[in-house]
Motif scaffolding. Structure first.
Motif, PDB file in Angstrom:
ATOM      1  N   VAL A 203       0.468  -1.126  -0.254  1.00 45.20           N
ATOM      2  CA  VAL A 203       0.173   0.178  -0.095  1.00 45.20           C
ATOM      3  C   VAL A 203       1.084   1.650  -0.240  1.00 45.20           C
ATOM      4  N   ARG A 204       2.194   0.807   0.458  1.00 42.67           N
ATOM      5  CA  ARG A 204       3.254   2.378   0.571  1.00 42.67           C
ATOM      6  C   ARG A 204       3.421   3.001  -1.091  1.00 42.67           C
ATOM      7  N   HIS A 205       3.591   2.221  -1.635  1.00 39.24           N
ATOM      8  CA  HIS A 205       4.166   2.476  -2.926  1.00 39.24           C
ATOM      9  C   HIS A 205       2.328   2.506  -3.794  1.00 39.24           C
ATOM     10  N   ALA A 206       1.784   2.641  -3.806  1.00 39.83           N
ATOM     11  CA  ALA A 206       0.696   3.373  -4.756  1.00 39.83           C
ATOM     12  C   ALA A 206       0.267   4.241  -4.737  1.00 39.83           C
ATOM     13  N   PRO A 207      -0.813   5.096  -5.854  1.00 38.79           N
ATOM     14  CA  PRO A 207      -1.549   5.835  -5.394  1.00 38.79           C
ATOM     15  C   PRO A 207      -2.554   6.143  -4.748  1.00 38.79           C
ATOM     16  N   LYS A 208      -2.391   7.822  -4.290  1.00 32.55           N
ATOM     17  CA  LYS A 208      -3.578   7.499  -3.343  1.00 32.55           C
ATOM     18  C   LYS A 208      -4.713   7.625  -3.594  1.00 32.55           C
ATOM     19  N   ASP A 209      -5.058   7.886  -5.225  1.00 27.96           N
ATOM     20  CA  ASP A 209      -6.440   7.290  -5.923  1.00 27.96           C
ATOM     21  C   ASP A 209      -7.151   5.819  -5.498  1.00 27.96           C
ATOM     22  N   CYS A 210      -6.466   4.431  -4.702  1.00 30.39           N
ATOM     23  CA  CYS A 210      -6.350   3.292  -4.856  1.00 30.39           C
ATOM     24  C   CYS A 210      -7.677   3.197  -4.268  1.00 30.39           C
ATOM     25  N   THR A 211      -8.090   2.438  -4.126  1.00 26.70           N
ATOM     26  CA  THR A 211      -9.028   1.629  -2.769  1.00 26.70           C
ATOM     27  C   THR A 211      -8.061   0.441  -2.859  1.00 26.70           C
ATOM     28  N   PHE A 212      -7.538  -0.071  -1.274  1.00 28.43           N
ATOM     29  CA  PHE A 212      -7.009  -1.320  -0.903  1.00 28.43           C
ATOM     30  C   PHE A 212      -8.180  -2.361  -0.827  1.00 28.43           C
ATOM     31  N   VAL A 213      -7.716  -3.372  -1.108  1.00 26.81           N
ATOM     32  CA  VAL A 213      -9.051  -4.131  -0.108  1.00 26.81           C
ATOM     33  C   VAL A 213      -7.693  -5.696  -0.221  1.00 26.81           C
ATOM     34  N   ALA A 214      -7.638  -5.880   1.113  1.00 24.44           N
ATOM     35  CA  ALA A 214      -7.335  -6.740   1.861  1.00 24.44           C
ATOM     36  C   ALA A 214      -7.868  -7.609   2.273  1.00 24.44           C
ATOM     37  N   GLU A 215      -7.229  -9.176   1.341  1.00 24.18           N
ATOM     38  CA  GLU A 215      -7.977 -10.181   0.928  1.00 24.18           C
ATOM     39  C   GLU A 215      -6.782 -11.380   1.780  1.00 24.18           C
ATOM     40  N   SER A 216      -7.536 -12.355   2.450  1.00 25.54           N
ATOM     41  CA  SER A 216      -6.826 -13.383   3.560  1.00 25.54           C
ATOM     42  C   SER A 216      -6.599 -13.154   4.331  1.00 25.54           C
ATOM     43  N   GLY A 217      -5.981 -14.040   5.070  1.00 27.38           N
ATOM     44  CA  GLY A 217      -6.150 -14.608   6.457  1.00 27.38           C
ATOM     45  C   GLY A 217      -6.312 -13.723   7.356  1.00 27.38           C
ATOM     46  N   LEU A 218      -7.894 -13.075   7.246  1.00 27.65           N
ATOM     47  CA  LEU A 218      -7.889 -12.073   8.060  1.00 27.65           C
ATOM     48  C   LEU A 218      -9.655 -12.437   8.600  1.00 27.65           C
ATOM     49  N   THR A 219      -9.228 -12.652  10.115  1.00 27.35           N
ATOM     50  CA  THR A 219     -10.208 -13.523  11.738  1.00 27.35           C
ATOM     51  C   THR A 219     -10.713 -12.080  12.203  1.00 27.35           C
ATOM     52  N   SER A 220     -10.473 -11.047  12.512  1.00 23.55           N
ATOM     53  CA  SER A 220     -11.077 -10.860  13.624  1.00 23.55           C
ATOM     54  C   SER A 220     -11.441  -9.188  13.036  1.00 23.55           C
ATOM     55  N   ARG A 221     -11.764  -8.259  14.608  1.00 20.75           N
ATOM     56  CA  ARG A 221     -11.986  -7.559  14.749  1.00 20.75           C
ATOM     57  C   ARG A 221     -10.395  -7.007  14.680  1.00 20.75           C
ATOM     58  N   ALA A 222      -9.473  -7.227  15.023  1.00 23.25           N
ATOM     59  CA  ALA A 222      -8.061  -6.358  15.608  1.00 23.25           C
ATOM     60  C   ALA A 222      -7.812  -6.679  14.302  1.00 23.25           C
ATOM     61  N   ASP A 223      -7.612  -7.630  14.017  1.00 24.77           N
ATOM     62  CA  ASP A 223      -7.439  -7.341  12.239  1.00 24.77           C
ATOM     63  C   ASP A 223      -7.183  -6.841  11.303  1.00 24.77           C
ATOM     64  N   LEU A 224      -8.690  -6.337  11.285  1.00 28.06           N
ATOM     65  CA  LEU A 224      -9.142  -5.128  10.976  1.00 28.06           C
ATOM     66  C   LEU A 224      -8.361  -3.971  11.294  1.00 28.06           C
ATOM     67  N   ASP A 225      -8.611  -3.363  11.968  1.00 35.24           N
ATOM     68  CA  ASP A 225      -7.699  -2.735  13.471  1.00 35.24           C
ATOM     69  C   ASP A 225      -6.922  -2.283  12.381  1.00 35.24           C
ATOM     70  N   ALA A 226      -5.136  -3.200  13.020  1.00 38.07           N
ATOM     71  CA  ALA A 226      -4.341  -3.046  12.375  1.00 38.07           C
ATOM     72  C   ALA A 226      -3.673  -2.292  11.638  1.00 38.07           C
ATOM     73  N   MET A 227      -4.872  -3.117  10.235  1.00 39.01           N
ATOM     74  CA  MET A 227      -4.809  -2.705   8.968  1.00 39.01           C
ATOM     75  C   MET A 227      -4.997  -1.186   9.106  1.00 39.01           C
ATOM     76  N   ALA A 228      -6.084  -1.072   9.298  1.00 40.24           N
ATOM     77  CA  ALA A 228      -6.722   0.361   9.169  1.00 40.24           C
ATOM     78  C   ALA A 228      -6.000   1.488  10.102  1.00 40.24           C
ATOM     79  N   GLU A 229      -5.086   0.522  10.678  1.00 43.85           N
ATOM     80  CA  GLU A 229      -3.528   1.962  10.979  1.00 43.85           C
ATOM     81  C   GLU A 229      -2.369   2.025   9.982  1.00 43.85           C
ATOM     82  N   HIS A 230      -2.846   1.349   8.971  1.00 42.08           N
ATOM     83  CA  HIS A 230      -1.920   1.421   8.166  1.00 42.08           C
ATOM     84  C   HIS A 230      -3.261   2.074   6.613  1.00 42.08           C
ATOM     85  N   ASP A 231      -3.603   2.687   6.757  1.00 46.17           N
ATOM     86  CA  ASP A 231      -5.093   2.919   6.201  1.00 46.17           C
ATOM     87  C   ASP A 231      -5.668   2.021   5.110  1.00 46.17           C
TER      88      ASP A 231
END
Length: 256
Positions: A203-231
């Protein structure tokens, strides 16, 4: 050495050739519902954009849910707060079917992506025919010309495209397309190992106009919150939700 992806793609090419020779007929689908727009709206409102997946089985895990009921799952996902649906339609490896997508979409108001392996622009026409609002392009499965052809077929039909990448080289290729909905699959399609750091790095290497979707290995709200810290605020989750007795409650626990 042949990988599971290579085997799936070989099967899919044969399958598509047979389907093109004798295409199924379906009624006229309703207009596309706006897949990317639904995700962006959830994020704009301060929430998480969840693509909740209806998935019966996988090559690595086998049968995931025995009491499989696509319309019921679709309603549960919508009630739980999902933004969109993903429906597996590959039969050989995932025990999916086009009828599952048709039934799930009819049971709810959410936009639906056809989760399958696109190898031919004709599949886009077929996907819209069964009501899909979006399709998946897996960069690892196609060359640049094939990706552009398939994307163009989707754009012509007002469908969105989720472009799935696994590494920086694939992200660079993905960004040559018009679509700015990028899925980062944390699962290595050759080994099926999962590494969530992969999404953080790309995600650090992509333009700001991208909508990023994280796929695979996510199982909990904590996983999602950790991803949100990286936008990263959009996610595709299937197996962990499909294994829950109360799918609606599990979905709400993730994104409510």
């Amino acid at each position: 050495m042949s990988t599971i992806l290579d085997k799936i793609l070989a099967t899919k090419r044969s399958e598509v050739a047979a389907r093109r020779a004798a295409p199924a007929t379906h009624g006229e689908p309703s207009p596309p519902r706006g897949f990317k727009a639904a995700l962006d709206a959830k994020v704009a409102a301060g929430g998480y954009g969840l693509i909740a997946e209806i998935k019966k089985a996988s090559p690595s895990k086998g049968l995931i849910r025995s009491d499989f009921d696509p319309p019921a799952h679709a309603r549960a996902y919508q009630a739980g707060g999902a933004a969109c649906l993903s429906v597996l339609t590959d039969q050989e490896y995932f025990q999916g079917h086009e009828d599952y997508l048709i039934a799930a979409r009819a049971a709810c108001e959410l936009p639906v992506i056809r989760k399958d392996f696109m190898v031919d622009p004709w599949q886009v026409e077929e996907s819209r025919g069964i009501g899909a609002d979006a399709i998946l392009i897996i960069v690892a499965a196609l060359d640049d010309g094939q990706m552009a052809e398939i994307e163009a077929a989707a754009i012509d039909r007002n469908m969105d495209v989720l472009v799935e990448v696994h590494d920086a080289d694939e992200l660079e290729r993905a960004l040559r397309l018009e679509s700015r909905l990028i899925g980062v699959n944390n699962r290595n399609l050759k080994t099926f190992e999962v590494d969530l750091k992969k999404t953080y790095e790309l995600v650090r290497h992509a333009p700001k106009d991208c909508t990023f979707v994280a796929e695979s290995g996510l199982t909990s709200r904590a996983d999602l919150d950790a991803m949100a810290e990286h936008d990263i605020r959009c996610f595709l989750i299937g197996e962990s939700l499909m294994r829950q007795a109360d799918v609606e409650a599990a979905t709400r626990a993730l994104v409510g």
